[in-house]
Every structure is written in C-alpha cells, then in structure tokens.
Design a protein around this motif. Structure first.
Motif, mmCIF file in Angstrom:
data_model
loop_
_atom_site.group_PDB
_atom_site.id
_atom_site.type_symbol
_atom_site.label_atom_id
_atom_site.label_comp_id
_atom_site.label_asym_id
_atom_site.label_seq_id
_atom_site.Cartn_x
_atom_site.Cartn_y
_atom_site.Cartn_z
ATOM 1 N N ARG A 29 13.606 34.589 24.524
ATOM 2 C CA ARG A 29 14.070 34.472 25.475
ATOM 3 C C ARG A 29 15.306 35.294 25.523
ATOM 4 O O ARG A 29 16.090 36.287 24.484
ATOM 5 N N TYR A 81 7.981 31.159 17.283
ATOM 6 C CA TYR A 81 8.076 30.804 18.440
ATOM 7 C C TYR A 81 7.526 32.591 18.880
ATOM 8 O O TYR A 81 7.583 33.466 17.986
ATOM 9 N N GLU A 82 6.380 32.438 19.854
ATOM 10 C CA GLU A 82 5.857 33.187 20.377
ATOM 11 C C GLU A 82 6.951 34.801 20.674
ATOM 12 O O GLU A 82 6.248 35.832 20.510
ATOM 13 N N SER A 83 7.223 34.520 21.319
ATOM 14 C CA SER A 83 8.573 35.409 21.887
ATOM 15 C C SER A 83 9.540 35.336 21.680
ATOM 16 O O SER A 83 10.581 34.281 22.581
ATOM 17 N N GLU A 129 0.047 27.567 16.525
ATOM 18 C CA GLU A 129 -0.979 28.180 17.907
ATOM 19 C C GLU A 129 0.502 27.374 18.932
ATOM 20 O O GLU A 129 1.158 27.884 19.959
ATOM 21 N N ASN A 141 4.513 26.342 20.197
ATOM 22 C CA ASN A 141 5.928 26.848 20.220
ATOM 23 C C ASN A 141 6.208 25.796 19.537
ATOM 24 O O ASN A 141 6.539 24.374 19.957
ATOM 25 N N THR A 162 8.009 21.279 21.980
ATOM 26 C CA THR A 162 6.978 21.030 20.826
ATOM 27 C C THR A 162 5.959 19.713 21.305
ATOM 28 O O THR A 162 4.130 19.879 20.933
ATOM 29 N N HIS A 171 8.201 34.524 14.977
ATOM 30 C CA HIS A 171 7.104 33.260 15.156
ATOM 31 C C HIS A 171 7.061 32.539 13.289
ATOM 32 O O HIS A 171 6.777 31.454 13.503
#
Length: 627
Positions: A30, A26-28, A601, A603, A584, A21
C-alpha cells in the motif's frame, strides 16, 4: 530468516513481495510501503510518517524477516507488547519481548533465544537501553534492523513526550551499520525536525504518506448535555460497535462509563488512577471482546491495534490538533467507515485556558501550549471542510472531502459584528466603570436583561448595556463568547477565569473589523455506510459503501464467521482480530471459498493462518452452503 547472499537489491525486492503474500496474506503493498521496505532492506535509515492504520508495522517487520539477523523494535507500549507478539506468532513469525512484566526465568529464555538467532523480532521498552546489560545483550547477536515505534515520543514539541526516548541516539553510536527506521503517525514540521536531531537521523530518508483517513467522518457538535448527546450518537449510529470515548478527567471517565452501563451499553473506564491490574484487565477486555466501549483519558490508546473500532468520541476539547488526530486515528484502522465525534462548548475553552495558565514550565512552554490550543479551536470553529484544515496542519493540501460535518451540512455564516460589540462593551463597562470582572454567565444575563439576584446585588441592571442583547438566545450568546475566545478577540484571565478584552478587541469596538460567526446547522443523521455526498468524495464513498455493506445472506455468513472467530480467540486467550480481521471475514463471506487454495487468495490469509484455521473455516462454509 535470511542469509547475506539472499539480500542483494533485486532479490530483496522479490523476497519482500514473497513475505508479504506468504506470511501476511496480502497481494500488494500500500502507498509507499514497498519503497520504504526496499530502502531499509538495502541498509538505509528512514523516518516514516504514516497515518494510524496505514501499515507502518510492515515497514520494519518485512525488513526484519528479509535481512539477516533479528529485528529489534523499541516501543513504549509495555502493556501491549504481549498482544503484539501474539499477533506476530499467529502469522508464524518468531517474535518475543523483554520488559519489566516478566520474571527472571522468562527473560533468561528470551535472551538465550535472541543470542542463538532463534527470533525474527524482539520488542524492547526504551528504558531497557539505559542498562549496560541490555546493551551487552544486543552486542551478542546479529541485528537486522532497529525500529523506533511511536517516534514522536522523543519530541518535546509533540503530545506524548517520553524522556527515555532521548537515550535512543545510542543505537546510531553503538551500531552505526544497522539501519534504523523511526515511525510515527503524527508529526508537524517542528516535531519531525526534532525527531531527526534527537535520534541522529539527519541523514535518514524522509517518507511522508498522506495523513488523510478518508473512511473517518469528522464531526464536531455544540455541547449540550454531552452524556445524552453521546448516548443518542451511540444508539442511532453505532449500536453494538466497539469504540473509545475520551474525557479530560479521571472522574468524568468513571461517571460516563457508569452512565453508559446504566443505559445498557457495555462500557469500562480507563485512567491512570486505576491500579495496574484493573487497567490491564480493562484493556484486555477491550481488545478481546466485540462491541465494548472504553471510556478513557488520553492515558489509553497509543499502540492499540484493534482494527474494528468504529468510533472515537471526545466529550472534552483535545489540547492539540496532533493529539486529536492521533486519538481519532484509532477509529477505522480496517479501512471501513468510522466516525470521529466531538462535543465542544464554551466551558471547554475556559477549562483549557485555565490548565495552560496553571501548567508547569516557563512562559515559552505556556505559549507553545496556547498555540496548540489555538489550532484546535480554529479546527473546531471552522466553516470550511474540517479535513482540509486538519490536513493543512500537517502541511498537506487537499480539496473539500465531502465526508465531514461542514461538507455534509455547511454551517450558516452570519455577521456577528454588532453582537460582538455589545458583548465587548459590557465587559469594558464592568472593568472600567466598576473595576469588576465576571464570567460569561453574568455577562450574558446582563445582555439578556435578566435581573437575577447576582445582577441586582452588583447593580448591573443599571449598566447602559443591560437588556440590549435580547435579539439572541442564551445559547447563541454562548456561541458568540466561544467564537470570540477562539479568535483571540476575548480572553479568560485570573484565578476565576473571568472575561477580559484583548489587544485586538479595540478593532471590533471601533467598527474597524468585521466579525463573521458560524451558526451551527442541525446535523442530519449520518448513514452508517459513510457514503460521501459530494462529487469530490463520490468515488471514495462508493468504495467504502461497497466494502461496508453485505447482502443479507453474506451478512449472515459474516456473523457466523465472527462467532467462530470469537470462540477460537477465547480458546487461545487472544484478541479476536489476531485470528482474522473483519475485512478478511467479510471477504470470505462474499467469496465463499470451497478449497484451501481459494481461501489462500483472500487478503489477510497467510500460510500460517491457512494451516491453522483453514479447515475450520471451510467446514463452517460447507455447513452454510448445504441445501
């Protein structure tokens, strides 16, 4: 970046998520990224097969940032190392490289930074590991992880063999306690087994992600004036888009690039015959400019990180499915709709057979090349879903995709047994009665009853098969020849690549084998959104459509952001995508953040980029939002 106490398993997982992050925005994770990263952070070796654009680089970059020491990346991509390092530096990562393009003073500075622990990542070309000086340098510092990128280069079964990769077993022998991660986008079972053996990764954990690239639409069309076909494809479906056009020879790359330029499409050639300076300049322009088309041989492309390549076109048949998959994988790395387009014809089959017959190596080598070509021909001639057959080559099973030409416009299948018998009978008569062999053109002229000068010269109008094929057009006969060659029911032989029957032809001539052939249907214009048209692909297609399409107002903001990005990148001599990727910018255009916290916030907006570009983006958006 990390100390030993910071890398216990629970804390390592937390730190990995934090780095994802904070650094990358990135939040999560893949797919299997989190599992792979955790395994390497814990000190395990890994062999990772992940499609181009699937996020392979994070699988070694994050462990290098979390584990104590410097990550060492072995990469054959000398021409791209600087761009790769610049992209990491944009993220606030302390990265550098050592290769033959640097002067001694620059190399000395990098070596000192490495020894003193000031680097998070160091990129090396594989040939440097042959020198004792480099091995001693690596002994002088703490190494967090060894990453072997483009690992298929170690395999002589693969499509891009590099002898220097055979020396990389030294990593295990000299530094047995440093985890190694080998990564590639393409590897069949035979290739991955050879990678494991040659790199001494037999005990490594194997991670195989899906090879599917659902955003890429696969299409193969009959070749008919390919330059004109390409021009229509670009003008109707990809005007102004960046893309790659692959050709088999150096001369054809020059001719096609000149043709596109004459037609008003910005295009550059790239092949091994150009001097190093020209190749580097053309590659740099492709990476840094929007909407440029690179016309190239397969010498171009490996490691190209440009995410907004909207199409990859082939004007000649690739030698193998692995090569085709690797090359088409350079399209749509950003996950947005892209096209893999191939024009394929009878001459391609004859040409590839000739190349195999004239190749260096023993009989086993030529048989291996022929096997690769047979798989590519089967993919080209299939009447089933192309994606299903493509993935099956890599031992992956899937349902029909709804996003390839055979799904969108299913080809008609017809009984070609009698035409096949007529064609094979003509070849038999030429061979047995007259001790003659000819190419497809002469055989088709005989079948169509054309008394050309050449037909008359050899008396071929006297053959009993003369004129028995007028029920088909010339293009249809060429399709019959092409498909019989693809199925091994016909062969091209000798210096002049004439047609000959095979051991299996007898079954057809006797009527013991049915020959079903495909009749290519006109391909409807593909929607630029890449929407899938069948129930199997409806959900993925809708997601792609939502990602690709913007409202008129959002599209205008996106274009302003893109123009700002281009100017910003030029000021720093950077590829535009290293500032922000298109995905983005699209997200920013839709969300219209008004504060740095809101922008953070999005990505792809990590801490370093937020600090560097955040205010400029907000100023641009404020101007857009003013009444």
């Amino acid at each position: 970046m990390a100390t030993p106490s910071e890398t216990s398993p629970p804390d390592a997982a937390r730190r990995a998520a934090t780095v994802l992050h904070r650094v990358f925005g990135y939040e999560s994770f893949r797919d299997r990224q989190e599992e792979i990263i955790g395994h390497v952070i814990d000190g395990g070796d890994a062999l990772v097969l992940m499609p181009t654009g699937g996020g392979k680089s994070l699988c070694y970059q994050i462990p290098a940032l979390v584990r104590p020491g410097t990550g060492v990346v072995i990469s054959p991509l000398i021409a791209l190392m600087q761009d790769q390092v610049q992209a990491l530096q944009q993220l606030g990562i302390r990265a550098d490289f050592l290769n033959s393009t640097q002067d001694p003073g620059t190399r000395h500075v990098v070596e000192q930074e490495f020894r003193s622990g000031e680097l998070d990542l160091l990129y090396l070309a594989p040939e440097r590991l042959r020198t004792e000086a480099t091995l001693k340098l690596l002994d002088d510092a703490k190494i967090s992880v060894f990453a072997i990128d483009e690992a298929h280069c170690v395999s002589q079964w693969g499509h891009d063999f590099r002898p220097d990769y055979l020396e990389l077993q030294v990593l295990h022998e000299r530094w047995p306690d440093v985890p190694r991660i080998a990564l590639t986008a393409t590897a069949t079972q035979a290739t991955r087994e050879e990678i494991a053996i040659r790199l001494k990764l037999a005990g490594a954990r194997l991670f195989v992600s899906s090879f599917d690239r659902p955003n890429v639409q696969y299409r193969i069309v009959p070749k008919n004036e390919p330059k004109k076909q390409l021009l229509q494809f670009l003008r109707t479906e990809h005007p102004g888009d960046a893309g790659i056009v692959y050709c088999l020879t150096r001369d054809s790359t020059e001719r096609v690039a000149a043709f596109l330029t004459e037609q008003g499409i910005a295009a550059l050639p790239y092949h091994a015959g150009l001097n190093a300076g020209t190749r580097a300049a053309h590659q740099a322009r492709f990476l840094r400019e929007d909407g440029l088309v690179m016309v190239a041989t397969i010498a171009f492309g490996m490691g190209i990180d440009k995410p907004d390549v909207r199409f990859v076109a082939h004007l000649d048949l690739p030698r193998s499915v692995e090569g085709y998959y690797q090359e088409t994988g350079r399209a749509g790395r950003d996950g947005l709709p892209a096209t893999a387009w191939l024009a394929y014809g009878l001459a391609d089959v004859v040409q590839q057979r000739r190349l195999i017959d004239g190749s260096d190596g023993d009989l086993a080598h030529r048989r291996r090349l022929a096997s690769h070509l047979d798989s590519m021909l089967a993919l080209s001639e299939t009447t089933d879903c192309r994606r299903t057959q493509l993935l099956a080559y890599f031992s992956e099973r899937t349902a029909a995709c709804g996003n390839c030409d055979t799904c969108l416009s299913p080809p008609e299948v017809w009984d070609g047994t009698v035409p096949a018998q007529k064609l094979l009978s003509t070849i038999v008569r030429l061979d047995r009665e007259r001790d003659q062999r000819f190419g497809a053109g002469q055989v088709i002229d005989i079948l169509l009853g054309r008394k050309t000068d050449r037909v008359a010269q050899y008396g071929h109008h006297e053959l009993t098969t003369f004129g028995i094929g007028t029920d088909l057009r010339e293009a249809e006969w060429r399709g019959v020849v092409r498909q019989l060659l693809a199925r091994g029911l016909l062969a091209v032989v000798g210096e002049y690549q004439t047609l000959a029957i095979t051991a299996d032809s007898g079954e057809v001539l006797r009527g013991d084998r049915l020959v079903m052939l495909r009749r290519d249907a006109p391909m409807p214009k593909a929607p630029r959104s890449g929407r899938r048209s069948t129930a199997a692909g409806a959900d993925a297609g809708s997601a792609l459509l939502e990602a690709a399409e913007l409202s008129a107002a959002d599209a205008a903001v996106f274009e302003q952001l893109r123009a700002w990005r281009g100017a910003t990148a030029r000021e720093q001599s950077l590829p535009a995508y290293t500032v922000f990727q298109n995905a983005t910018l699209r997200a920013i255009a839709i969300a219209r953040p008004a504060t740095l916290a809101e922008l953070a916030e999005i990505n792809g907006v990590g801490e370093a980029k937020l600090a560097k570009y955040g205010e400029a983006v907000l100023d641009l958006l404020a101007g857009v939002n003013e009444p």
